[in-house]
Design an enzyme around this catalytic site. Structure first.
Site: not given
Ligand SMILES: C[S@@+](CC[C@H](N)C(=O)[O-])C[C@H]1O[C@@H](n2cnc3c(N)ncnc32)[C@H](O)[C@@H]1O
Length: 343
Positions: A233-235, A253
């Site tokens: 999905g897409d948050f 962040h």
């Molecule tokens: C910095 S990583 C942190 C992942 C996890 N929460 C952790 O702490 O290990 C940020 C995550 O946000 C996901 N992400 C980025 N854009 C997104 C979106 N629009 N919708 C859902 N997930 C997304 C990325 O794929 C990535 O896995």
């Protein structure tokens, strides 16, 4: 007026300290290359001569020796005989099979930092990310386009999360949250650790579709697949409803205040009045105090145009999305748990 010898000596010491700080870049780069070359894996079972290491890593023996000598001077390896190196306890987490392995994290830094740091003036001039300037794509689009780097990124996030999860679990009581939704939950390492601690709870990882399969693998490996799923999905569009607890670790962040407000509003829409949201990130201290989040803050700027935040900044962003900051729970890691509820 003449200057005192003692004064001169202090000035010289300060000048040398600044030069040493500048040289840290060279030490860091050597460390990243050692991680990329998996030197610690090669040394895991026994000391090896540099010649042998060079054959395995397809490097020049003399050049590799000079890099190993530098890292040995920082305690990661020990030159136990002429040109023969062994792994030290300090270097041990460089092994890829170490329970607190940081190999993938340092290899990822080695792959990404040289791309962006050279052009970092762009971020200083504009306040925007340098990464898309250099590669042509925002970082997550780049990861999708370069699966090899995407896999390294996901592995690095998983390993970092495995490292920090015990500290989070010791600091925050997850009992009483039957259903947990990990928004941008990466490989699922955090939700898996929580569900292993809380056998009655269930969970969902919401992720970019690119990451869903590796999250499902981790969930299966951790033995919680009967209580946990991963959905693509897409948050920025929607966050799944039905959670008693929503988690966001190292997600906010990545983004500017405007984008964070969009994500938080989607979380708020998904939450019931009695749901809680946990943001797991660095909470920057004010003033000059040292904190690892201050380096990560610049990394977030050049990579994504994101930032680390103070408690006050979290409070303001939450309020703008209809949420209230309840408390900040420190952990024995550099990261804190920011707990929020609907206002
Ligand atoms: C910095 S990583 C942190 C992942 C996890 N929460 C952790 O702490 O290990 C940020 C995550 O946000 C996901 N992400 C980025 N854009 C997104 C979106 N629009 N919708 C859902 N997930 C997304 C990325 O794929 C990535 O896995």
């Amino acid at each position: 007026m003449g200057r005192s010898v003692a004064g001169d000596r202090n000035e010289q010491e300060r000048a040398y300290a600044l030069l040493a700080l500048g040289d840290e870049l060279i030490h860091a780069r050597a460390l990243q290359i050692a991680a990329e070359l998996r030197i610690a894996d090669l040394l895991a079972s026994r000391p090896r001569p540099c010649q042998d290491l060079a054959e395995h890593t397809e490097t020049d023996p003399e050049a590799l020796y000079r890099m190993m000598r530098l890292l040995a001077s920082r305690g990661l390896f020990h030159e136990s005989g002429t040109g023969v190196f062994e792994l030290t306890p300090m270097g041990d987490p460089l092994r890829s099979d170490h329970p607190a392995s940081v190999r993938s994290v340092l290899a990822l830094t080695g792959a990404v930092a040289p791309l962006v740091l050279g052009g970092a003036h762009h971020s200083l001039r504009t306040g925007e990310a340098t990464f898309p300037q250099v590669t042509g794509d925002p970082i997550y689009a780049h990861m999708a386009r370069h699966p090899e780097q995407g896999r390294l990124f996901d592995e690095a996030m998983r390993d970092l999360t495995r490292l920090v999860a015990p500290a989070v679990l010791d600091a925050y009581d997850f009992t009483g949250a039957p259903h947990i939704i990990d928004v941008g939950g990466g490989s699922g390492a955090l939700i898996s650790a929580i569900l292993r601690r809380e056998p009655a709870a269930s969970g969902v990882v919401l992720e970019d579709p690119r990451v869903v399969d590796s999250a499902l693998d981790e969930i299966r490996e951790e033995g919680v697949a009967d209580r946990c799923s991963a959905v693509g999905g897409d948050f920025f569009r929607e966050v799944p409803a039905g959670g008693d607890l929503y988690l966001m670790k190292w997600v906010l962040h990545n983004w500017s205040d405007e984008r964070v407000t969009d994500i938080l509003r989607n979380c708020r829409r998904a939450m019931r009045e009695d749901s809680r949201l946990l943001i797991i990130e660095s909470v920057l201290p004010s003033g000059d105090d040292a904190h690892p989040g201050k380096a990560m803050d610049l990394a977030m700027l050049v990579l994504l145009g994101g930032r680390e935040r103070t408690e006050e900044q979290f409070g303001e962003l939450l309020a703008g999305a209809g949420l209230r900051l309840e408390r900040v729970v420190p952990t024995r890691s550099p990261h804190s748990v920011v707990e929020a509820s609907p206002r």
